[in-house]
Design an enzyme around this catalytic site. Sequence first.
Site, short mmCIF file in Angstrom:
data_model
loop_
_atom_site.label_atom_id
_atom_site.label_comp_id
_atom_site.label_asym_id
_atom_site.label_seq_id
_atom_site.Cartn_x
_atom_site.Cartn_y
_atom_site.Cartn_z
N THR A 188 -2.14 13.68 5.24
CA THR A 188 -2.74 13.44 6.56
C THR A 188 -1.69 13.17 7.63
O THR A 188 -1.95 13.39 8.80
CB THR A 188 -3.71 12.25 6.49
OG1 THR A 188 -3.04 11.15 5.89
CG2 THR A 188 -4.91 12.59 5.66
N ASP B 141 -5.40 8.41 -2.17
CA ASP B 141 -4.59 9.63 -2.00
C ASP B 141 -4.23 10.23 -3.36
O ASP B 141 -4.38 11.43 -3.58
CB ASP B 141 -3.30 9.33 -1.24
CG ASP B 141 -3.51 9.26 0.26
OD1 ASP B 141 -4.68 9.11 0.67
OD2 ASP B 141 -2.53 9.36 1.02
#
Length: 535
Positions: free
Chosen positions: A102, A400
Amino acid sequence: MSLAFDDYGRPYIILRDQGQKKRMKGLEAYKSNILAAKAVANTLSSSLGPKGMDKMLVSPDGDVSVTNDGATIVEKMEIQHPTAKLLVELSQSQDAEIGDGTTGVVVLAGKLLEQALTLLDKGIHPLKISDGFDRACDVAIKHLETISEEIDIQANEHEALIQAACTALGSKVVSKRKRELGKIAVTAVLDVADLARRDVNLDLIKIQTKTGGSVEDTRLISGILIDKDMSHPQMPKEVKEAKICLLTCPFEPPKPKTKHNINISSAEDYKKLYLQEQQYFVDMVKLVKDSGANIALCQWGFDDEANHLLLQNELPAVRWVSGTDVELIAMATGARIIPRFQEITPEKLGKAGSVKEVQFGTSNERMLVIENCQCTKAVTILIRGGSQMIVDEAKRSIHDAICVIRNLIKDNRIVYGGGSAELACAIQVLQYADEVSSVEQYAIRSFADALEGIPNCLADNCGLNPITSVAQAKSRQLQENNPRIGIDCMELGTTDMKEQRIYETLSSKKQQIQLATQVVKMILKIDDVIAPDDY
Ligand code: ADP
Ligand code: MG
């Protein structure tokens, strides 16, 4: 400004330009949009990579969070500018689709915008820039596929998956414990994965945080852990062969509505009413017990009186179970969520091997574990850490890692990190630029420069000289025809990312490049901004 009079002769002032909109057109609009979006990207660029910095964000009511996660940073920045907001959405769509990468996606978009600005200054039309970027993006994506490698996710006790998880965790606050946490994440995903269908339902992995202890105490619990205990301390600590009644209605007698009046004229009547209320509750407990349930989990609460009655009637119960937990329990145990007492039937009960209270550390705090659920396996990662800030960041980091592992189960192709994949694509795109004779050639070349911006940024963040490191890596990639040469951020003595085992998923890299290009193209299409004056 002018003065006028209304029907009664009272004077009033007309402000002529009030409500007039601010308007920017053409080149001015492009540039202002690009600059705003670039400002966001610049904030994130120092957070990229294993040595990236963390950001401390303070919310308006004073909550502090420290994070390295790109999506979280831009979300908490409370950005106002409309085009800068597009970058927030960019980061969030990468988060939703892929989970990792991201920061990288925003940094790449920033580099592309920077290039676009120079191209605009050269007098190249935005649409040509847009077209060039688009063509370059296709070339980069194709090249990524050719340099990707398949990994064997089973081999060597899932070593490749653990490595990929470590790469994702390596840039986070919890990087010291990346191996342990990586293993936990891999086990959790494999526990709930459907390898035949190459699918993972991430809803079955619950991440529970609890401050106290340290990050090393983080562990995987097979079953659903809920941060609740039995509603009464004298209820049994464990219910074996649990038949769970999952209620979303309050476990208490209905209160008389306030708009009705009840006239009670004698003490006897009052007693009757009281008994009636109690009877009502006894009936509720009976309904639950008659269905065969031996434990009730309730999304709502019940008062002390009710709690006491539950104990008397030997029905262990848990109150204030959160909505997400209710859904997870329903999924795992096969329980149907029951919204009204009248609807309780034996078929609607969920089944689990046991529901028991467990205690952590030396504190008196207890949690409930629901194990051996009948339908699907669900697991919980219990994250411990010294403060709320740490456990929150650990939760984001593990999220993540879990996403990376899930992506690899879906598609086991990887590329190497450390900026090597971007560099390899840049080289390819540059070659392609020479074949294009139209004005797009410039844009394509700039796209390659933007891709180089990623290794550049990584080198910068870890204190290396960005220009020399990228130049060296690039020349070695060309000489050795080796797309795995990147930036040796951890100074391990090799720039070959395969040797360093920096694994990134192909799907994430592809998505990053595609999404970043898309957003930049979108920003380049806006030539007119009409906004309220105070914007
Ligand atoms: P993101 O939010 O985009 O995942 P990260 O802070 O996790 O951002 O950084 C990811 C970048 O760091 C990737 O380009 C990855 O290749 C690189 N990277 C991660 N670990 C290493 C490492 N040990 N050495 C070199 N580069 C690394
Ligand atoms: Mg990452």
